[in-house]
Design an enzyme around this catalytic site. Structure first.
Site, short mmCIF file in Angstrom:
data_model
loop_
_atom_site.label_atom_id
_atom_site.label_comp_id
_atom_site.label_asym_id
_atom_site.label_seq_id
_atom_site.Cartn_x
_atom_site.Cartn_y
_atom_site.Cartn_z
N LYS A 37 1.55 2.22 6.37
CA LYS A 37 0.10 2.42 6.30
C LYS A 37 -0.26 3.52 5.30
O LYS A 37 -1.12 3.32 4.44
CB LYS A 37 -0.45 2.81 7.68
CG LYS A 37 -0.33 1.73 8.72
CD LYS A 37 -1.01 2.13 10.03
CE LYS A 37 -0.39 3.35 10.68
NZ LYS A 37 1.00 3.17 11.10
N THR A 38 0.38 4.65 5.44
CA THR A 38 0.04 5.76 4.55
C THR A 38 0.43 5.43 3.12
O THR A 38 -0.28 5.74 2.17
CB THR A 38 0.75 7.04 5.04
OG1 THR A 38 0.36 7.28 6.40
CG2 THR A 38 0.36 8.24 4.20
N ASP A 221 -6.97 7.80 6.82
CA ASP A 221 -5.69 7.58 7.50
C ASP A 221 -5.82 8.06 8.95
O ASP A 221 -6.68 8.88 9.25
CB ASP A 221 -4.59 8.36 6.77
CG ASP A 221 -3.19 7.80 7.07
OD1 ASP A 221 -3.09 6.78 7.78
OD2 ASP A 221 -2.21 8.38 6.58
N GLU A 222 -4.97 7.56 9.82
CA GLU A 222 -4.95 7.97 11.23
C GLU A 222 -6.34 7.84 11.86
O GLU A 222 -6.80 8.72 12.60
CB GLU A 222 -4.45 9.42 11.37
CG GLU A 222 -3.13 9.71 10.68
CD GLU A 222 -1.92 9.33 11.52
OE1 GLU A 222 -2.10 8.78 12.62
OE2 GLU A 222 -0.79 9.58 11.07
N ARG A 649 9.43 8.71 14.81
CA ARG A 649 9.62 9.63 13.67
C ARG A 649 11.02 9.50 13.06
O ARG A 649 11.27 9.95 11.96
CB ARG A 649 9.43 11.11 14.10
CG ARG A 649 8.04 11.48 14.63
CD ARG A 649 6.94 11.05 13.73
NE ARG A 649 6.39 9.77 14.18
CZ ARG A 649 5.66 8.97 13.41
NH1 ARG A 649 5.37 9.30 12.18
NH2 ARG A 649 5.21 7.82 13.88
P1 ATP Z 1 3.02 6.25 10.68
O1 ATP Z 1 2.38 5.28 11.63
O2 ATP Z 1 4.15 6.97 11.34
O3 ATP Z 1 2.04 7.13 10.01
P2 ATP Z 1 3.05 4.59 8.35
O4 ATP Z 1 2.66 3.24 8.79
O5 ATP Z 1 2.03 5.42 7.71
O6 ATP Z 1 3.73 5.36 9.56
P3 ATP Z 1 4.62 5.15 6.04
O7 ATP Z 1 4.88 6.56 6.34
O8 ATP Z 1 3.64 4.81 5.00
O9 ATP Z 1 4.29 4.38 7.40
O10 ATP Z 1 5.97 4.40 5.68
C1 ATP Z 1 7.14 4.56 6.44
C2 ATP Z 1 8.35 4.57 5.55
O11 ATP Z 1 8.60 3.28 5.04
C3 ATP Z 1 8.17 5.47 4.34
O12 ATP Z 1 9.39 6.10 4.05
C4 ATP Z 1 7.80 4.49 3.25
O13 ATP Z 1 8.13 4.98 1.98
C5 ATP Z 1 8.63 3.29 3.62
N1 ATP Z 1 8.06 2.02 3.13
C6 ATP Z 1 6.83 1.55 3.38
N2 ATP Z 1 6.67 0.35 2.79
C7 ATP Z 1 7.81 0.05 2.16
C8 ATP Z 1 8.27 -1.06 1.36
N3 ATP Z 1 7.49 -2.11 1.11
N4 ATP Z 1 9.52 -1.00 0.87
C9 ATP Z 1 10.32 0.06 1.14
N5 ATP Z 1 9.95 1.13 1.87
C10 ATP Z 1 8.72 1.12 2.38
MG MG Z 2 1.16 7.28 8.24
#
Ligand code: ATP
Ligand code: MG
Length: 796
Positions: A37-38, A221-222, A649
């Site tokens: 997401k982020t 975000d969030e 995490r």
């Molecule tokens: P949270 O809910 O904990 O905030 P999030 O949904 O925001 O998580 P991110 O932090 O954006 O998730 O991504 C999680 C991890 O996965 C990061 O290390 C990110 O770089 C990696 N990632 C996300 N998308 C891809 C992708 N398409 N290919 C490879 N790595 C990815």
């Molecule tokens: Mg995030």
């Protein structure tokens, strides 16, 4: 397709790509932890900029922490050669601060207004309540603080608060007086930052329309943890209300969130904002991301299974292509001390295996748990960093130094005045201060301005203090921020005071660190990126100078002049900017910055972050889930979401641990292991200690019987080691323990016999009378704490 051309878009899965390249319009991205997401949000900003759909000045992005905002800016500047200063990326508080700095006059604030952090706010409230003789038994200051913050976060000024009782009336009166005090002193608290900027947008058409035109793209975000006021603020920036109905405007708002990670309900977060957003912003596009990129499947399966026990969910799936990875390791220790020891050993092993220390995180439910862990790490000489907890800028010695600095900047800041008027001690007693407060009130002056009204020796001492401050203020003219701070540290007597204190060495070091903090603030941050009103020039930069394709038309109206008072180009002094920074930033980065250190933080503080290895500690009933949340369904669901955040995490390795006994708030607690263990898939776990070891119910007074009778033991209540729920239950267990002889006659080192555990050695004794307990090492059953009023022990 848009993907073909841009390397930015490589490596995105189809859903992520769709989200990054969404056409204009409002959208919701709802997805579980670690699904990107982020990353999607950051990549979308980069893509919008790169394709010339918006200039940096036309983007508003809200993140949850300063750390996240910094990371986003870092990632963006790595992707594109842009000037990040033009972009409004930050926390709600950071952005509102920036907004109010630009429009302080219209917001009815002094140009140098300072921010009260939570601590300062509490002392300001206490001071006010004392001054107006408010009974602090009936109206505890902490509760008043919550009441005020709650009202503000609901967008209510004192006149808007509904009064249903005498009690309410009193609270509202205090709220009113508090507002007047803040206004007089030129300070704002955190919720005031939000409310003030919301009201300014609401009441000033020119300003609102300006920003509405300016921010073409708003990204949050969030989103699941936004409160009512934050949501209203976003609405204010992106639409209009026509005949009582909200009509979304010209900007595209993208909200990103995960209902399963909503963990701030206790602070007013409203997960219902997600449904409201879809309805009120007429959201046409909703995207779900279901691929998790963060964790191996043992970790992810655990998270999924756990959160599956919640009933109130929007419903999402998460899968991973990574293999199972290592099992989730579970460890039971005899004491919190032993738990920390074990952790330190385990970390050493991880580091030997080549893991960076900063990739190891220790998470706990309550800040109070960190002390034991810190001690163990310190003794083992393992570098560590604590996030949250007592932040650098909240330490007493730093607050004192900041008190001097704030008073230099704003002589009417009575909170700061009171903090330092007799610190270091200079013979100004409580009585003198009372006289001064009376005089100030009578004259309608600040404390600083009222000293001449106090006579006698008290007056002389006070005048000497104020003279000292005024001289310092004159000396700071024209010198650098670093020099100002050095001057204050020397002339305030703070350094000298702590040097004379046998235990003051750390504090002196911290004070010296403050100089470094200021130095790096000035050089690295280009001082006060957040604090300084945006120079208009920056908005006028040509696309080319920002590394964008000049052949693309700029769809951006930010080039219009800002509202008049932002055009004066007035900026804060470096000192004022630094003080703002100190109030808004956690200051986590000051001490031990850049070190490869183990990361310690609460689960709340870990939201959005990721680490190779994660330890979740204190997995005990009453602690996690927390005792305050265990009694009601909603509270328990929030605890479970918190646990979900903790588990997710971890990238590679996850540990969970609990302890038979724990010292917390000066009390030994005997806890059952957390019910959350029973909600995890057995196949994903590996117990490092025997699963059901611990007290047999019969051996311990407030044992399994008590726990089971409350049903609090979950699936393991009957077989788990018994235990009360901390202080309260220990003081009055529902099953009265049999009276024991006042003197149990045990000494540590003594050999004793227990008819279930056999022979053992007494290690430690605690408490007296009915509360007496002994820690005993039974060679065949391990170390146990036994309540002597119940356990039958005979010396051998
Ligand atoms: P949270 O809910 O904990 O905030 P999030 O949904 O925001 O998580 P991110 O932090 O954006 O998730 O991504 C999680 C991890 O996965 C990061 O290390 C990110 O770089 C990696 N990632 C996300 N998308 C891809 C992708 N398409 N290919 C490879 N790595 C990815
Ligand atoms: Mg995030």
């Amino acid at each position: 397709s848009p993907a073909a051309a841009s390397p930015l878009l490589a490596n995105l899965n189809p859903e992520q790509l769709a989200a990054v390249t969404l056409p204009e319009g409002n959208a919701l991205i709802l997805a579980g932890a670690g699904s990107g997401k982020t990353r999607v949000l950051t990549t979308r900003i980069a893509w919008l900029l790169q394709t010339g759909q918006v200039s940096p000045g036309g983007v508003l992005a809200v993140t949850f922490t300063n750390k996240a905002a910094k990371e986003m800016v870092t990632r963006l500047t790595a992707m594109l050669p842009i000037n990040a200063r033009g972009m409004w990326i930050g926390t709600f508080h950071g952005l509102c601060n920036r907004f109010l700095r630009a429009h302080w006059k219209l917001a009815n604030l002094p140009s140098t207004f300072q921010i009260l952090d939570t601590q300062d706010q509490l002392s300001a409230i206490k001071r006010l309540m004392k001054q107006f003789n408010v009974d602090d038994e009936r109206f505890p200051a902490k509760q008043t603080q919550w009441f005020i913050a709650g009202a503000k976060e609901d967008g209510r000024r004192p006149r808007d608060v509904e009064v249903r009782s005498e009690e309410d009336r009193k609270k509202v009166e205090i709220y009113q007086l508090y507002e007047e005090q803040c206004q007089r002193e030129g300070v704002v608290d955190f919720s005031e930052l939000m409310l003030r900027s919301y009201e300014l947008l609401r009441d000033n058409d020119v300003i609102r329309e300006h920003y509405q035109r300016r921010f073409r793209h708003i990204l949050i975000d969030e989103f699941q943890d936004t409160n009512r006021l934050q949501y209203a603020w976003i609405k204010m920036l992106s639409g209009v209300t026509v005949e009582g109905r909200f009509v979304p405007g010209g900007s595209s708002v993208i909200a990103v969130g995960d209902d399963d990670q909503s963990i701030y309900a206790f602070r007013g977060a409203r997960v219902g904002n997600m449904a409201d957003f879809v309805r009120e912003f007429e959201v046409q596009r909703q995207i779900k991301l279901e691929q998790n990129y963060r964790s191996f499947s043992n970790i992810l399966d655990s998270a999924n299974a756990l959160i599956g026990h919640n009933t109130k969910r929007l419903g999402k799936n998460l899968r991973t292509d990574q293999g199972p990875g290592e099992p989730v390791r579970v460890y039971e220790s005899t004491s919190d001390f032993a738990e920390a020891q074990w952790m330190v050993e385990e970390m050493r092993q991880l580091v030997r295996e080549g893991i960076d220390r900063k990739e190891i995180a220790v998470l706990y439910r309550s800040n109070a748990q960190s002390r034991v862990i810190e001690t163990a790490l310190f003794n083992a000489a393992v570098p560590y960093r604590v996030y949250g907890g007592l932040r650098f800028f909240e330490r007493a010695e730093i607050k004192h130094a900041l008190g001097y600095l704030r008073l230099l900047e704003n002589k009417d800041d009575d909170t700061s005045f009171l903090r330092i008027v007799n610190f270091p001690p200079r013979g100004i007693g409580a009585r003198s201060i009372e006289l001064l407060q009376d005089a100030a009130r009578a004259a309608g002056h600040s404390l600083h301005d009222a000293v001449s009204a106090v006579g006698g020796k008290a007056g002389a001492n006070l005048s000497a203090f104020v003279a000292k401050i005024d001289v310092l203020r004159e000396q700071t003219v024209g010198i650098s921020l670093r020099e100002i701070i050095e001057l204050v540290l020397d002339h305030s007597g703070l350094i000298e005071h702590y040097k004379a204190d046998r235990e003051g060495a750390d504090r002196v070091e911290n004070l010296e660190e403050l100089v470094n903090a200021a130095e790096s603030f000035v050089t690295q941050e280009g001082f006060g990126r957040d604090a300084v009103a945006l120079p208009v020039d920056e908005l006028r930069q040509s696309p080319a100078s920002q590394g964008l394709d000049p052949s693309r038309p700029m769809i951006d109206e930010a080039l219009e002049p800002l509202a008049p008072d932002a055009e004066t180009g007035e900026t804060l002094s470096p000192l004022a900017a630094f003080l703002t920074h100190a109030a808004l930033e956690s200051g986590d980065n000051q001490a031990q910055a850049g070190q490869d250190a183990v990361q310690l933080m609460t689960v709340h503080a870990a939201k959005g972050l990721e680490f190779d290895c994660v330890f979740i500690t204190g997995m005990e009933e009453g602690l996690f889930p927390h005792e305050n949340s265990m009694s009601d369904h909603d509270g328990l669901e929030e605890e479970r979401r918190l646990m979900y955040v903790a588990i997710t995490r971890a990238r590679q390795r996850l540990y969970m641990s609990h302890s038979q006994t724990r010292m917390l708030h000066g009390q030994t607690r005997y806890n059952l292991k957390s019910r959350f263990y029973d909600e995890l898939p057995e196949a994903a776990l590996k117990w490092l200690t025997p699963k059901n070891q611990g007290f047999a119910p019969s051996a311990f007074g407030y044992g399994g019987g008590y726990a089971t009778s409350r049903g609090a033991g979950g699936g393991s209540g009957g077989s788990g080691y018994g235990g009360g729920f901390g202080k309260e239950s220990f003081a009055s267990p529902p099953v009265p323990p049999q009276k024991a002889a006042p003197s149990h006659g045990l000494r540590s080192g003594m050999q004793v016999f227990h008819n279930k555990f056999g022979e053992g050695t007494v290690l430690a004794l605690e408490g007296g009378g009915d509360d007496a307990r002994a820690q005993i090492n039974f060679p065949r059953h391990g170390v146990k704490w036994l309540a002597l009023s119940v356990a039958k022990l005979t010396p051998v």
